[in-house]
Design a protein around this motif. Structure first.
Motif, PDB file in Angstrom:
ATOM      1  N   VAL A  63      48.429  37.088  59.578  1.00  0.00           N
ATOM      2  CA  VAL A  63      47.756  38.378  59.385  1.00  0.00           C
ATOM      3  C   VAL A  63      46.402  38.138  58.724  1.00  0.00           C
ATOM      4  CG1 VAL A  63      49.904  39.664  59.202  1.00  0.00           C
ATOM      5  CG2 VAL A  63      48.844  38.738  57.129  1.00  0.00           C
ATOM      6  N   THR A  64      45.579  39.170  58.729  1.00  0.00           N
ATOM      7  CA  THR A  64      44.244  39.072  58.130  1.00  0.00           C
ATOM      8  C   THR A  64      44.300  39.453  56.655  1.00  0.00           C
ATOM      9  OG1 THR A  64      43.164  39.603  60.229  1.00  0.00           O
ATOM     10  CG2 THR A  64      41.866  39.906  58.222  1.00  0.00           C
ATOM     11  N   SER A  65      43.810  38.553  55.808  1.00  0.00           N
ATOM     12  CA  SER A  65      43.630  38.847  54.395  1.00  0.00           C
ATOM     13  C   SER A  65      42.139  38.696  54.087  1.00  0.00           C
ATOM     14  CB  SER A  65      44.478  37.907  53.532  1.00  0.00           C
ATOM     15  OG  SER A  65      44.410  38.282  52.164  1.00  0.00           O
ATOM     16  N   ARG A  66      41.795  38.645  52.791  1.00  0.00           N
ATOM     17  CA  ARG A  66      40.372  38.604  52.447  1.00  0.00           C
ATOM     18  C   ARG A  66      40.118  37.842  51.152  1.00  0.00           C
ATOM     19  NH1 ARG A  66      40.352  44.725  51.704  1.00  0.00           N
ATOM     20  NH2 ARG A  66      42.550  44.169  51.430  1.00  0.00           N
ATOM     21  N   ASN A  67      39.031  37.079  51.134  1.00  0.00           N
ATOM     22  CA  ASN A  67      38.478  36.559  49.891  1.00  0.00           C
ATOM     23  C   ASN A  67      37.635  37.665  49.262  1.00  0.00           C
ATOM     24  OD1 ASN A  67      39.397  33.790  50.183  1.00  0.00           O
ATOM     25  ND2 ASN A  67      37.845  33.560  51.771  1.00  0.00           N
ATOM     26  N   THR A  68      37.630  37.734  47.925  1.00  0.00           N
ATOM     27  CA  THR A  68      36.915  38.797  47.223  1.00  0.00           C
ATOM     28  C   THR A  68      35.729  38.198  46.476  1.00  0.00           C
ATOM     29  OG1 THR A  68      39.054  39.882  46.920  1.00  0.00           O
ATOM     30  CG2 THR A  68      37.187  40.758  45.668  1.00  0.00           C
ATOM     31  N   VAL A  69      34.526  38.706  46.762  1.00  0.00           N
ATOM     32  CA  VAL A  69      33.284  38.093  46.285  1.00  0.00           C
ATOM     33  C   VAL A  69      32.513  39.065  45.404  1.00  0.00           C
ATOM     34  CG1 VAL A  69      31.110  37.006  47.008  1.00  0.00           C
ATOM     35  CG2 VAL A  69      33.165  36.746  48.429  1.00  0.00           C
ATOM     36  N   LEU A 129      32.198  30.256  40.877  1.00  0.00           N
ATOM     37  CA  LEU A 129      33.305  30.311  39.913  1.00  0.00           C
ATOM     38  C   LEU A 129      34.503  30.902  40.645  1.00  0.00           C
ATOM     39  CD1 LEU A 129      31.664  31.741  36.657  1.00  0.00           C
ATOM     40  CD2 LEU A 129      32.565  29.451  36.995  1.00  0.00           C
ATOM     41  N   SER A 130      35.683  30.273  40.536  1.00  0.00           N
ATOM     42  CA  SER A 130      36.761  30.740  41.406  1.00  0.00           C
ATOM     43  C   SER A 130      38.168  30.506  40.863  1.00  0.00           C
ATOM     44  CB  SER A 130      36.630  30.075  42.783  1.00  0.00           C
ATOM     45  OG  SER A 130      36.846  28.671  42.687  1.00  0.00           O
ATOM     46  N   SER A 189      37.181  33.862  36.056  1.00  0.00           N
ATOM     47  CA  SER A 189      36.045  33.609  36.950  1.00  0.00           C
ATOM     48  C   SER A 189      35.170  34.849  37.096  1.00  0.00           C
ATOM     49  CB  SER A 189      36.548  33.149  38.321  1.00  0.00           C
ATOM     50  OG  SER A 189      37.229  31.920  38.212  1.00  0.00           O
ATOM     51  N   TRP A 190      35.787  35.989  37.438  1.00  0.00           N
ATOM     52  CA  TRP A 190      34.929  37.177  37.619  1.00  0.00           C
ATOM     53  C   TRP A 190      34.494  37.769  36.285  1.00  0.00           C
ATOM     54  CZ3 TRP A 190      35.637  42.222  36.112  1.00  0.00           C
ATOM     55  CH2 TRP A 190      36.934  42.665  35.803  1.00  0.00           C
ATOM     56  N   LYS A 191      35.320  37.615  35.250  1.00  0.00           N
ATOM     57  CA  LYS A 191      34.914  38.127  33.931  1.00  0.00           C
ATOM     58  C   LYS A 191      33.725  37.346  33.381  1.00  0.00           C
ATOM     59  CE  LYS A 191      37.886  41.474  32.801  1.00  0.00           C
ATOM     60  NZ  LYS A 191      37.468  42.836  32.400  1.00  0.00           N
ATOM     61  N   ALA A 192      33.644  36.055  33.680  1.00  0.00           N
ATOM     62  CA  ALA A 192      32.500  35.256  33.234  1.00  0.00           C
ATOM     63  C   ALA A 192      31.209  35.835  33.809  1.00  0.00           C
ATOM     64  CB  ALA A 192      32.674  33.802  33.667  1.00  0.00           C
ATOM     65  N   VAL A 193      31.251  36.218  35.073  1.00  0.00           N
ATOM     66  CA  VAL A 193      30.078  36.816  35.720  1.00  0.00           C
ATOM     67  C   VAL A 193      29.741  38.154  35.059  1.00  0.00           C
ATOM     68  CG1 VAL A 193      29.140  37.675  37.902  1.00  0.00           C
ATOM     69  CG2 VAL A 193      30.625  35.661  37.899  1.00  0.00           C
ATOM     70  N   LYS A 194      30.752  38.965  34.830  1.00  0.00           N
ATOM     71  CA  LYS A 194      30.535  40.268  34.197  1.00  0.00           C
ATOM     72  C   LYS A 194      29.942  40.131  32.794  1.00  0.00           C
ATOM     73  CE  LYS A 194      32.690  44.118  31.957  1.00  0.00           C
ATOM     74  NZ  LYS A 194      33.865  44.626  31.263  1.00  0.00           N
ATOM     75  N   PHE A 195      30.519  39.234  31.992  1.00  0.00           N
ATOM     76  CA  PHE A 195      30.055  39.092  30.612  1.00  0.00           C
ATOM     77  C   PHE A 195      28.602  38.616  30.554  1.00  0.00           C
ATOM     78  CE2 PHE A 195      34.687  38.184  29.066  1.00  0.00           C
ATOM     79  CZ  PHE A 195      34.987  39.535  29.231  1.00  0.00           C
ATOM     80  N   LEU A 196      28.246  37.661  31.418  1.00  0.00           N
ATOM     81  CA  LEU A 196      26.859  37.188  31.442  1.00  0.00           C
ATOM     82  C   LEU A 196      25.905  38.337  31.775  1.00  0.00           C
ATOM     83  CD1 LEU A 196      27.308  33.763  33.265  1.00  0.00           C
ATOM     84  CD2 LEU A 196      26.638  34.081  30.880  1.00  0.00           C
ATOM     85  N   LYS A 197      26.289  39.152  32.750  1.00  0.00           N
ATOM     86  CA  LYS A 197      25.437  40.290  33.141  1.00  0.00           C
ATOM     87  C   LYS A 197      25.267  41.253  31.968  1.00  0.00           C
ATOM     88  CE  LYS A 197      24.836  43.747  36.786  1.00  0.00           C
ATOM     89  NZ  LYS A 197      24.632  44.938  35.958  1.00  0.00           N
ATOM     90  N   LEU A 240      37.349  35.074  44.633  1.00  0.00           N
ATOM     91  CA  LEU A 240      38.790  35.136  44.391  1.00  0.00           C
ATOM     92  C   LEU A 240      39.462  34.824  45.724  1.00  0.00           C
ATOM     93  CD1 LEU A 240      38.865  38.402  42.241  1.00  0.00           C
ATOM     94  CD2 LEU A 240      38.301  36.054  41.551  1.00  0.00           C
ATOM     95  N   TRP A 241      39.954  33.588  45.842  1.00  0.00           N
ATOM     96  CA  TRP A 241      40.466  33.102  47.116  1.00  0.00           C
ATOM     97  C   TRP A 241      41.770  33.788  47.501  1.00  0.00           C
ATOM     98  CZ3 TRP A 241      36.552  30.453  48.795  1.00  0.00           C
ATOM     99  CH2 TRP A 241      35.810  29.640  47.922  1.00  0.00           C
ATOM    100  N   THR A 242      42.038  33.828  48.780  1.00  0.00           N
ATOM    101  CA  THR A 242      43.318  34.299  49.291  1.00  0.00           C
ATOM    102  C   THR A 242      44.033  33.149  50.001  1.00  0.00           C
ATOM    103  OG1 THR A 242      44.404  36.082  50.509  1.00  0.00           O
ATOM    104  CG2 THR A 242      42.529  35.054  51.596  1.00  0.00           C
ATOM    105  N   GLY A 243      45.352  33.257  50.118  1.00  0.00           N
ATOM    106  CA  GLY A 243      46.128  32.303  50.901  1.00  0.00           C
ATOM    107  C   GLY A 243      46.151  30.886  50.368  1.00  0.00           C
ATOM    108  N   GLU A 244      45.913  30.702  49.058  1.00  0.00           N
ATOM    109  CA  GLU A 244      45.923  29.336  48.507  1.00  0.00           C
ATOM    110  C   GLU A 244      47.311  28.709  48.555  1.00  0.00           C
ATOM    111  OE1 GLU A 244      46.604  26.142  45.678  1.00  0.00           O
ATOM    112  OE2 GLU A 244      47.466  28.170  45.552  1.00  0.00           O
ATOM    113  N   GLU A 245      48.330  29.486  48.247  1.00  0.00           N
ATOM    114  CA  GLU A 245      49.663  28.911  48.079  1.00  0.00           C
ATOM    115  C   GLU A 245      50.208  28.276  49.363  1.00  0.00           C
ATOM    116  OE1 GLU A 245      50.828  28.280  45.388  1.00  0.00           O
ATOM    117  OE2 GLU A 245      50.284  29.779  43.912  1.00  0.00           O
TER     118      GLU A 245
END
Length: 487
Positions: free
Chosen positions: A275-281, A297-298, A320-328, A342-347
């Motif tokens: 099925v189709t999933s998504r990476n979140t950027v 950062l991931s 990873s995403w909080k680091a980006v937010k805090f810097l901003k 935020l990768w998908t399907g790693e497992e």
């Protein structure tokens, strides 16, 4: 104190002083060797060291300011809301929708998702029990992509072994029609998990009807650990599941003592079409060339269907995403873009990362500067491990030396905690992964125990401060991190 005792005491103290002095000499020689191998210009060294106050600012804001505890609180809300997030599941896709909306609401830039096909495996009813030499329940967890048993289950006599070599030495006639139980000794995650990954294939080659594998963990309290497994081309697919360390050892003992061991196994597991999933950027866009020399950062957003994926890998994704937010929010915008993925399907085998690499391949040498990932827990950070050429290593060591306020200057190579970014690191891109005090990580890994109680707010704060500081410096330097790309 008697004279002889006093002399002995003096001798011991002297020996200890000499040992400490000797250790210091060894450390100094190692540092001197590293320094001699590096040919960084004095200007570049001074430039890197000039970020010391920036690191102090980032660290103070996250550990003592308004961001304190925010990562833990947000991760707790997320895991409570969605629970486990297995690839192919509605819970994963709903969590991705949630994250996309949240990242936009938090004011991050270029927030979007990118599609990737992922496996779709369904865990149905699973049960196992000892039939002979006595009756007892056996806790199991089917392994990802495993086929199920025929309806009503199977009963089979057991062949128990520690190693693949032991199995291969047995005549096929001794294995055919039986259930193979693997009870490998813990030799670290990679070596032990190889039985999980290939156990069904090796058992099937000998004519077995199922494979039960000791969980890949150094410590157990009767909890099975799931994970992925792969059938080799051309072998008959047989059911595969993990059992507890305790049960694996017990079955092996019984078998070696000459007992006839029988197990009943029922698994209603099956595979559907991908099925189709998504990476979140999301991004903090750079002041110069925002689409070139990006720092990634991931962590991965998917998890197994047991526990809630707090440790594997909710913590890694959120720092990873909080680091980006805090810097901003601190007004620290570097020259290059810092991008959280935020990768998908790693497992199941890095499906999201592989698709991301494929769709970004045309200009990847120009687009990517450095990759960072966390996927071995987010406990107290001690440093970062690294993969890259010698010149890149020299620059990275200087950056890492600035992480003293976090007690996180430890360096190791190669990077070992970044499975998704290995898609790039194995081809010559430089990158790093989190080094943390994860001695108990595999106690909870892929089990019902992977829940918020294993996460500590202060440790998460230190991890995100390390990620934010490292990413900012690398993204703001006057030079790119050198790379040697192999196609």
């Amino acid at each position: 104190m008697h004279g002889s005792m006093f002399l002995r005491f003096v001798f011991i103290i002297s020996a200890m002083v000499l040992q400490i002095a000797s250790s210091n000499v060894i450390v100094e020689k190692i540092e001197e060797k590293v320094e001699n191998e590096c040919n960084l210009s004095e200007d570049l060294i001074n430039e890197i060291r000039g970020y010391k106050n920036v690191v102090l600012k980032i660290t103070d804001h996250i550990l003592n300011g308004k961001f304190k505890g925010e990562v833990h609180k947000s991760l707790q809300t997320f895991t409570d809301k969605f629970g486990s997030r297995m690839a192919g599941s509605d819970s994963l896709e709903k969590s991705i929708d949630y994250m996309e909306a949240l990242l936009k609401n938090e004011g991050l830039e270029n927030v979007h998702t990118e599609e990737a096909k992922v496996p779709h495996w369904i865990r149905g009813f699973e049960a196992a029990s000892l039939v002979l030499p006595r009756k007892a329940k056996i806790e199991i967890l089917g392994l990802g992509t495993s086929v199920g048993t025929p309806r009503g289950g199977i009963i089979g006599e057991v062949v128990a072994v520690r190693t693949f070599d032991e199995l291969r030495k047995l005549p096929d006639s001794e294995v055919k029609g039986k259930i193979v139980v693997f009870a490998p000794t813990w030799q670290g995650y990679g070596a032990t998990a190889s039985y999980r990954g290939s156990g069904a294939t090796e058992a099937s080659k000998k004519g077995a009807i199922a494979a039960l594998i000791r969980s890949a963990t150094p410590f157990s309290i009767g909890s099975p650990h799931t994970g992925s497994q792969t059938y080799a081309q051309g072998v008959r697919k047989i059911p595969a599941a993990c059992i507890t360390v305790e049960d694996a050892e017990m079955i092996l003992r019984m078998y070696n003592e000459g007992e006839t061991v029988q197990i009943r196994l029922e698994m209603d597991d099956y595979n559907l079409e991908p099925v189709t999933s998504r990476n979140t950027v999301s991004e903090l866009q750079g002041t110069k060339s925002p689409n070139k020399s990006v720092v990634i950062l991931s962590g991965h957003l998917d998890s197994w269907d047991v526990g809630v994926g707090a440790m594997d890998d909710g913590g890694g994704a959120f720092i990873s995403w909080k680091a980006v937010k805090f810097l901003k929010e601190m007004g620290l915008r570097p020259k290059r873009t810092i991008r959280s993925v935020l990768w998908t399907g790693e497992e199941y085998g890095y499906y999201g990362a592989k698709e991301y690499q494929r769709t970004h391949k045309e200009n990847e040498a120009e687009e990517f500067n450095f990759f960072i990932e966390s996927d071995t827990g987010t406990f107290d950070p001690v440093g970062l491990d690294f993969t890259g050429n010698k010149e890149a290593e020299c620059i990275f060591r200087e950056v890492l030396n600035l992480m003293a306020p976090l007690n996180a200057t430890q360096f190791e190579t190669p990077a070992d905690g970044g499975p998704d970014i290995s898609v790039w690191l194995n081809r010559g891109f430089p990158g790093a992964s989190l080094l943390n005090k994860n001695d108990k990580y595999f106690w909870f890994h892929h089990t019902e125990g992977d829940r918020m109680l294993v996460e500590d707010p202060d440790s998460l704060d230190r991890c995100v401060a390390l990620f934010a500081s490292t990413a900012y410096i690398i993204a703001d330097l006057s030079v790119d991190i050198p790379k040697e790309i192999k196609n």
